[in-house]
Motif scaffolding. Structure first.
Motif, mmCIF file in Angstrom:
data_model
loop_
_atom_site.group_PDB
_atom_site.id
_atom_site.type_symbol
_atom_site.label_atom_id
_atom_site.label_comp_id
_atom_site.label_asym_id
_atom_site.label_seq_id
_atom_site.Cartn_x
_atom_site.Cartn_y
_atom_site.Cartn_z
ATOM 1 N N ALA A 50 0.837 -1.211 0.000
ATOM 2 C CA ALA A 50 0.000 0.000 0.000
ATOM 3 C C ALA A 50 0.871 1.261 0.000
ATOM 4 O O ALA A 50 0.547 2.237 -0.689
ATOM 5 N N THR A 66 0.606 3.826 -3.167
ATOM 6 C CA THR A 66 -0.093 5.105 -2.966
ATOM 7 C C THR A 66 0.836 6.303 -2.786
ATOM 8 O O THR A 66 0.420 7.429 -3.021
ATOM 9 N N SER A 105 -5.799 2.423 2.671
ATOM 10 C CA SER A 105 -6.037 1.401 1.645
ATOM 11 C C SER A 105 -5.650 0.014 2.159
ATOM 12 O O SER A 105 -6.312 -0.979 1.835
#
Lengths: 304, 244
Positions: free
Chosen positions: A184, A188, A197
């Motif tokens: 993640a 991101t 997330s």
């Protein structure tokens, strides 16, 4: 080089309050599982003793204490629920903490201007998280063993082995969530979005997927039921076939077999049920390695 | 004859379809303090990212200490030190622990000793056992420089090193750069906006405009070439308007 990065990361983790708080809470729920087991044992045994006394007084033979018929490790059946809930959250945060500082503070740029390869970096980070997880689960296992000793006054070697196997399975299961936390961050680039997330992925794997496979009964998520639920609705008949892909259910079912609390017929399916748990961890490890290879660490400074 | 400290040949780079660097040819000799000037987005940081092996150029070649930044990454990273703009160190670790970690990554035989010696060299040994999260910008910048030189590199890359520093910090940084160049013979490649600092520290300047190197010469030659301009800032502005 992998060892250097792993050791460095473990020292950094040890000093982070978030990590310490999560570790403490995980050990605390292990103690809680033991306490709940002891409490139910104690209460039922007291009722049994009273009832047995009455039965003896009226000349009836008392039945055996129900707790003596149950396997010793059944006291820890709550751990099968706590690991996917609190343990997986702990693992997500652990994975997040392992790489977020390099990403958000621009440290990735410093690291890769040194003589380290991306594979060494990724493996170092994964190793540190894996070791941190071993420490957390080791502490939890110690507390669990202590609880069993207090309640049962003895702990058979086979039970210790089963307990070890259960924690090994939990480690494998939680490693997937560590890797989700790392992935993640790499995908991101942002600290808060990465954590959100990863939490989203945890929610989907833990609650949504089981609902689509065999979670038609609310108790299913708490008590592992081996066979898919029969239903007249075609949609749910189809989705029930997805149960092998519901990793949390496979984990719970495998854990139930290891802790000796599953139906006898489920024992033979152990390897089959372990496969999705191991496959998910392996796939996520490959994705992590691939992402680290492709990641642009020269832009690693997007700290909001 | 020893290879130049830095040599770029027809170096170009683009992000997606946007060209950031265009056909740059540049040679920087050992011992120079090179000031790389240019407006925001001119491509200065991209050039440093390529020279520090963080990204590969789209075309052309770049060599540091005679080693190709793409094919000989290991050799390049062994001879460079790098301080990015606004970098933070590991806040939960002490200054000494941070330095020892980066020294280990650079293959320094005795990382702890190297960390202590570097802190002493930069006159900040008192920071050794303090956690970096408690440091001011100036203190962090000194530790940043310490990590960049802990393995005694031949070439030091500084990307906007004065960002966030107060005037005292800027002066201290300038003295440190001159000291590193004089004592250790380090070649310094510095991206900066502060033209006043460039004129006080650098021996050579290069000006980047929209990805193209429009000027490169020594400070003395530059002031000789633009006798009508009062300062380096005026020269820089004139170069920008001439090339526009």
């Amino acid at each position: 080089m992998i060892g250097t990065i792993a050791t460095h990361q473990l020292v950094a983790l040890r000093r982070q309050r978030v990590f310490a708080a999560l570790l403490a809470s995980f050990v605390l729920v292990s103690a809680l599982a033991g306490l709940l087991g002891w409490s139910s044992n104690h209460t039922i045994s007291r009722v049994y003793d009273e009832a047995a006394k009455l039965m003896v007084a009226t000349g009836q033979p008392p039945p055996p204490n129900p707790f003596l018929l149950k396997p010793a490790l059944s006291l820890l059946s709550n751990m099968v629920v706590y690991v996917p809930l609190i343990g997986a959250l702990f693992a997500v945060v652990l994975g997040h903490l392992s790489v977020v500082e390099d990403e958000a503070s621009g440290l990735g740029r410093l690291l890769f201007s040194r003589h380290i390869t991306r594979t060494q970096y990724a493996m170092g980070k994964v190793t540190s998280a894996a070791v941190a997880l071993v420490i957390a689960l080791g502490a939890s296992m110690g507390v669990s063993a202590l609880s069993l000793l207090v309640v049962n006054h003895a702990l058979a070697v086979s039970d210790v082995a089963r307990l070890g196997l259960f924690y090994a399975l939990s480690w494998l299961y939680l490693m997937s969530f560590v890797l989700i936390g790392i992935i993640a961050v790499l995908v991101t680039h942002r600290r808060s979005l990465a954590l959100l997330s990863a939490m989203g992925a945890w929610l989907v794997l833990t609650f949504v997927v089981p609902q689509f496979t065999s979670g038609l009964r609310p108790t299913q998520s708490l008590n592992p039921i081996i066979e898919p639920i029969g239903t007249s609705q075609r949609f749910f008949q189809i989705t029930a076939h997805g149960q092998p892909f519901s990793v949390v259910e496979q984990y719970k079912a495998t854990a139930a077999v290891i802790l000796n609390t599953a139906p006898a017929e489920a024992t033979g399916q152990l390897a089959l049920r372990l496969l999705p748990v191991a496959a998910l961890a392996a796939i996520l490890l490959l994705i992590t390695l691939k992402l680290v290879q492709r990641h642009d660490f020269s832009r690693s400074a997007s700290n909001e | 004859m020893a290879a130049p400290a830095i040599q770029l040949h027809a170096l170009s780079h683009r992000y997606d379809t946007d060209p950031v660097l265009r056909d740059i040819d540049l040679t920087i000799e050992h011992g120079e303090i090179f000031g790389f000037l240019g407006h925001n987005g001119a491509g200065k940081t991209t050039a440093i990212n390529i020279l520090t092996t963080l990204i590969a150029p789209t075309s052309g070649s770049a060599q540091v200490c005679g080693h190709d930044v793409v094919r000989q990454r290991g050799e390049v990273t062994a001879c460079i030190g790098y301080l990015p703009a606004e970098v933070r160190m590991y806040g939960h670790l002490t200054a000494a622990e941070n330095l020892a970690f980066f020294a280990t990554l650079s293959g320094v035989p005795h990382p702890r000793r190297a960390a202590a010696e570097t802190l002493a060299y930069l006159e900040c040994a008192d920071l050794a056992n303090l956690r970096v999260s408690t440091f001011s910008s100036g203190m962090r910048q000194r530790i940043g420089i310490a990590q960049a030189i802990v393995h005694r590199p031949q070439v030091l890359f500084l990307d906007e090193p004065t960002t966030g520093l107060d005037p005292f910090g800027v002066r201290q940084l300038r003295e440190t750069i001159l000291q590193l160049n004089a004592d250790l013979g380090m070649t310094v490649f510095m991206n900066t906006h502060l033209l006043g600092e460039v004129s006080k520290v650098c021996t050579t300047i290069g000006v980047l405009n929209h990805g193209e190197l429009i000027y490169k010469d020594s400070i003395e030659e530059t002031t000789r070439r633009f006798p009508d301009e009062a300062s380096l800032e005026d020269i820089y502005v004139r170069m920008g308007s001439d090339s526009a």
